[in-house]
Write a protein that holds these residues in place. Structure first.
Motif, short mmCIF file in Angstrom:
data_model
loop_
_atom_site.label_atom_id
_atom_site.label_comp_id
_atom_site.label_asym_id
_atom_site.label_seq_id
_atom_site.Cartn_x
_atom_site.Cartn_y
_atom_site.Cartn_z
N ALA A 291 0.84 -1.20 0.00
CA ALA A 291 0.00 0.00 0.00
C ALA A 291 0.88 1.25 0.00
CB ALA A 291 -0.92 0.01 1.21
N ALA A 292 0.55 2.19 -0.85
CA ALA A 292 1.31 3.44 -0.89
C ALA A 292 0.97 4.29 0.34
CB ALA A 292 0.97 4.22 -2.16
N GLY A 293 1.99 4.94 0.89
CA GLY A 293 1.78 5.81 2.04
C GLY A 293 1.95 5.14 3.38
N SER A 294 2.41 3.89 3.41
CA SER A 294 2.57 3.15 4.67
C SER A 294 4.05 2.94 4.96
CB SER A 294 1.85 1.80 4.57
OG SER A 294 2.15 0.99 5.69
N THR A 295 4.48 3.33 6.16
CA THR A 295 5.87 3.19 6.58
C THR A 295 5.91 2.74 8.03
OG1 THR A 295 6.45 5.02 5.11
CG2 THR A 295 8.12 4.32 6.70
N VAL A 296 6.86 1.88 8.37
CA VAL A 296 7.04 1.42 9.75
C VAL A 296 8.19 2.19 10.38
CG1 VAL A 296 7.60 -0.55 11.23
CG2 VAL A 296 6.12 -0.87 9.25
N VAL A 297 7.98 2.65 11.61
CA VAL A 297 9.00 3.40 12.34
C VAL A 297 9.20 2.76 13.70
CG1 VAL A 297 7.30 5.02 13.27
CG2 VAL A 297 9.70 5.71 13.13
N ALA A 298 10.44 2.82 14.19
CA ALA A 298 10.76 2.32 15.53
C ALA A 298 10.83 3.51 16.48
CB ALA A 298 12.09 1.55 15.52
N SER A 299 9.85 3.64 17.34
CA SER A 299 9.78 4.76 18.27
C SER A 299 10.09 4.27 19.68
CB SER A 299 8.38 5.40 18.23
OG SER A 299 8.27 6.42 19.19
N MET A 300 10.70 5.13 20.49
CA MET A 300 11.02 4.77 21.88
C MET A 300 9.92 5.28 22.79
SD MET A 300 13.83 3.05 21.79
CE MET A 300 14.05 2.95 23.57
N VAL A 306 9.17 0.52 20.28
CA VAL A 306 7.89 0.04 19.76
C VAL A 306 7.82 0.33 18.28
CG1 VAL A 306 5.38 0.24 19.91
CG2 VAL A 306 6.75 0.43 21.98
N LEU A 307 7.51 -0.69 17.49
CA LEU A 307 7.35 -0.51 16.05
C LEU A 307 5.89 -0.26 15.73
CD1 LEU A 307 10.22 -1.67 16.04
CD2 LEU A 307 9.61 -3.01 14.03
N VAL A 308 5.63 0.86 15.05
CA VAL A 308 4.26 1.22 14.68
C VAL A 308 4.23 1.61 13.21
CG1 VAL A 308 3.55 1.95 16.98
CG2 VAL A 308 4.61 3.59 15.46
N GLU A 309 3.03 1.58 12.65
CA GLU A 309 2.84 1.92 11.25
C GLU A 309 2.34 3.35 11.11
OE1 GLU A 309 0.19 0.51 7.37
OE2 GLU A 309 -0.21 -0.30 9.36
N LEU A 310 3.01 4.13 10.26
CA LEU A 310 2.57 5.47 9.93
C LEU A 310 1.88 5.43 8.56
CD1 LEU A 310 5.60 7.71 10.95
CD2 LEU A 310 3.33 7.78 11.93
N GLN A 311 0.70 6.02 8.47
CA GLN A 311 -0.05 6.02 7.22
C GLN A 311 -0.29 7.46 6.76
OE1 GLN A 311 -3.58 3.96 8.50
NE2 GLN A 311 -2.73 1.94 8.03
#
Length: 457
Positions: A291-300, A306-311
Motif C-alpha cells: 500500500a502506498a503511504g505506509s511506513t514502519v518506524v521504531a519509536s522509543m 515500539v514498532l508502529v505503522e505510519l499512514q
C-alpha cells in the motif's frame, strides 16, 4: 459559633470568588463556578494530627541515612515498568481515565496479585457496596483472605480502618466520593478533594503505606479538581484507550520515582485485563502489504522500542486552503515536514490535502519519526509503494538533512526481532555498535537519499 460564609469556587481550577461569574477568570471555563458554604472557625479551634515525623529536628543531608527501601513487586510486568520498577512504600499514586475504561478492574487485579504474595491490601470503594465489589471480584477470579474490602466515604472512618488493618497497599475508588466532616461543601468539590488528598498524603508519608487513589476526569480528559491535586501526589497515571477497542494504554505523566515516558499496554478480555508484552506485533498485525503511504518506524516509549505503522493519504484539494489533518502525531510537525519536502525535494504539495494517522491509536512525540512521516507523504503523493520489510528512523532538519537519534541499537534490534530486512537510519548513527546479522542497516544523510533508497528516487 463559627461564622458561615458563602463563596463561589471553580470546579476546574479552584478559583474562588465572592460572587458568581459565568466565566472563570482563572481557567477561562464557562459555567464552572459552584456555590459553596464554609465555616470560619474561631482562632485556635482547628487542629491537625501531628505525627512523629513532625517533631524531628532539621539535620544536614549528609547525616541522613539513605537506605533505599525495596519496591513492592506487583507481578504485573507492564505496571512495574510504568511505576519505575514496582510500588514505592509510602507513595501516593493518582490513577485517572475515562469512565468504563478499566481503572477499577486494573486496581482490583493489582490487589489480587499483592494479596496472593502475602501483602495485606485494603480496597475502599465509595461507588459500590461490598457485595457489588465481591461480584466483580468473583468475575475476575480474585479470591484471597489478605484482600480486605470496605464501602465507605467518610475520611475519618477510612483513616481508622487503615489504622486497624495496617495494610501494605490502600486503594481509594474514588477520591471524588470521599468527604471530610469539617468541610461543608459537597463531596467531589475542590475543597473536599484537596483536603482529602492531603489527608491521604499525610497517612502515606507517616506510615509507609502505599496509597492508590482513583480520580475522575473531565470531558476534556484532564483529572477533575484543582491542578494542585496532581502536584501533591508522587505519581500520576493515565489509563487510555477506546471503550469499543480492547487495548488499553497506561502512561505515567508524572513519576517522582521513575521515568515519565514509560508505557504499559493491556488487553481487556472477559476475565479482566491481560498484559501485552510485545506491543509491536499488535500494532503491525493488520498492516496491509503493497500500500502506498505506509511506513514502519521504531519509536522509543521510555526504555522500550515500539514498532508502529505510519499512514499518509495525499490527494488534490478542492478548497482554497489545503487541509492538514494528523492523528497521533503533531499537526505542526507535519506542516513543517511538508514544507521541507516541497523546498528541498521539489514535491508540489501546496495544492494537496494531507491526512496522516498512527495505526493502533498510539501517540508519537519524538523527532525520530520525522523521516518515516516524510517517506509516507512522498509515497502517497507519488503513488509508489514502500518495501513492507523496511523500518525508517531519523530526524529531519529544515535544510533537509537527516540528523542523529538516540538509542539506535535498541530500535534496530527490535526491528530484527520482528523479521524486518532493512533499517534506514541516519548516517551519523553508523559506527560504534554491532548490527544484527539478519538485517541490513543503511545510513542516509539527506531526505533525497532516503527517498532514493526507499522509493527508488
Amino acid at each position: 459559633m463559627a461564622k458561615r460564609k458563602t463563596k463561589f469556587v471553580c470546579q476546574d481550577c479552584g478559583y474562588e470568588s465572592a460572587k458568581w461569574m459565568g466565566k472563570c477568570p482563572g481557567c477561562q471555563s464557562w459555567n464552572s463556578m459552584v456555590e459553596e458554604f464554609s465555616e470560619v472557625p474561631k482562632s485556635g479551634t482547628r487542629s491537625y494530627v501531628t505525627s512523629a515525623a513532625d517533631t524531628s529536628k532539621p539535620q544536614p543531608i549528609t547525616k541522613v541515612v539513605g537506605e533505599q527501601e525495596a519496591r513492592i513487586d506487583t507481578t504485573l510486568i507492564e505496571l512495574n515498568r510504568v511505576l519505575g520498577g514496582g510500588i514505592v512504600p509510602g507513595s501516593l499514586v493518582l490513577v485517572g481515565g475515562d469512565p468504563g475504561i478499566g481503572k477499577s478492574t486494573l486496581l482490583l487485579q493489582l490487589s489480587a496479585k499483592l494479596a496472593e504474595t502475602n501483602h495485606k491490601v485494603l480496597y475502599i470503594s465509595g461507588e459500590e457496596s461490598v457485595k457489588q465489589t465481591k461480584l466483580r471480584a468473583d468475575r475476575l477470579g480474585v479470591i484471597s483472605p489478605e484482600l480486605y474490602v470496605l464501602a465507605e466515604t467518610d475520611l475519618m472512618k477510612i483513616e481508622k480502618a487503615i489504622e486497624e488493618v495496617a495494610p501494605t497497599l490502600v486503594i481509594i475508588d474514588s477520591i471524588q466520593t470521599v468527604y471530610h466532616d469539617d468541610i461543608s461543601s459537597a463531596p467531589g468539590s475542590v475543597a473536599q478533594v484537596r483536603e482529602c488528598t492531603a489527608a491521604f498524603m499525610r497517612v502515606a508519608k507517616t506510615t509507609g503505606i502505599a496509597i492508590f487513589i482513583v480520580g475522575h476526569v473531565t470531558k476534556q480528559g484532564s483529572i477533575a479538581g484543582p491542578k494542585l491535586l496532581e502536584h501533591m501526589v508522587d505519581s500520576v497515571l493515565y489509563f487510555e484507550g477506546e471503550r469499543h477497542h480492547t487495548y488499553r494504554i497506561l502512561r505515567a505523566v508524572k513519576n517522582r520515582f521513575g521515568s515519565t515516558n514509560e508505557m504499559g499496554i493491556f488487553e481487556m478480555k472477559e476475565l479482566g485485563l491481560e498484559e501485552v508484552l510485545n506491543p509491536s506485533e499488535i500494532f503491525l498485525e493488520e498492516r496491509s502489504n503493497g500500500a502506498a503511504g505506509s511506513t514502519v518506524v521504531a519509536s522509543m516509549e521510555g526504555t522500550r522500542p515500539v514498532l508502529v505503522e505510519l499512514q499518509a493519504l495525499i490527494s488534490p484539494t478542492s478548497f482554497g486552503n489545503p487541509r492538514r489533518m494528523a492523528t497521533g502525531i503533531d499537526h505542526n510537525r507535519v506542516s513543517l515536514l511538508m514544507a521541507v519536502l516541497e523546498k528541498r525535494v521539489g514535491l508540489l504539495l501546496q495544492n494537496q490535502d494531507a491526512y496522516l494517522n498512527v495505526a493502533g491509536g498510539v501517540r508519537l512525540d519524538e523527532p525520530a519519526i520525522d523521516l518515516a512521516i516524510a517517506i509516507s507523504i512522498a509515497s502517497s503523493f507519488r503513488n509508489q509503494t514502500t518495501n513492507p520489510f523496511d523500518v525508517v528512523i531519523g530526524e529531519i532538519g529544515l535544510t533537509g538533512e537527516v540528523r542523529r537519534v538516540s538509542r539506535i541499537e535498541q530500535r534496530v534490534h527490535e526491528a530484527a526481532k520482528l523479521g524486518f530486512k532493512r533499517v534506514i537510519i541516519p548516517q551519523k548513527n553508523i559506527g560504534g555498535w554491532t548490527f544484527p546479522t539478519e538485517v541490513e542497516v543503511i545510513g542516509v544523510s539527506t531526505v533525497e537519499e532516503a527517498l532514493e533508497v526507499t522509493l527508488g528516487g
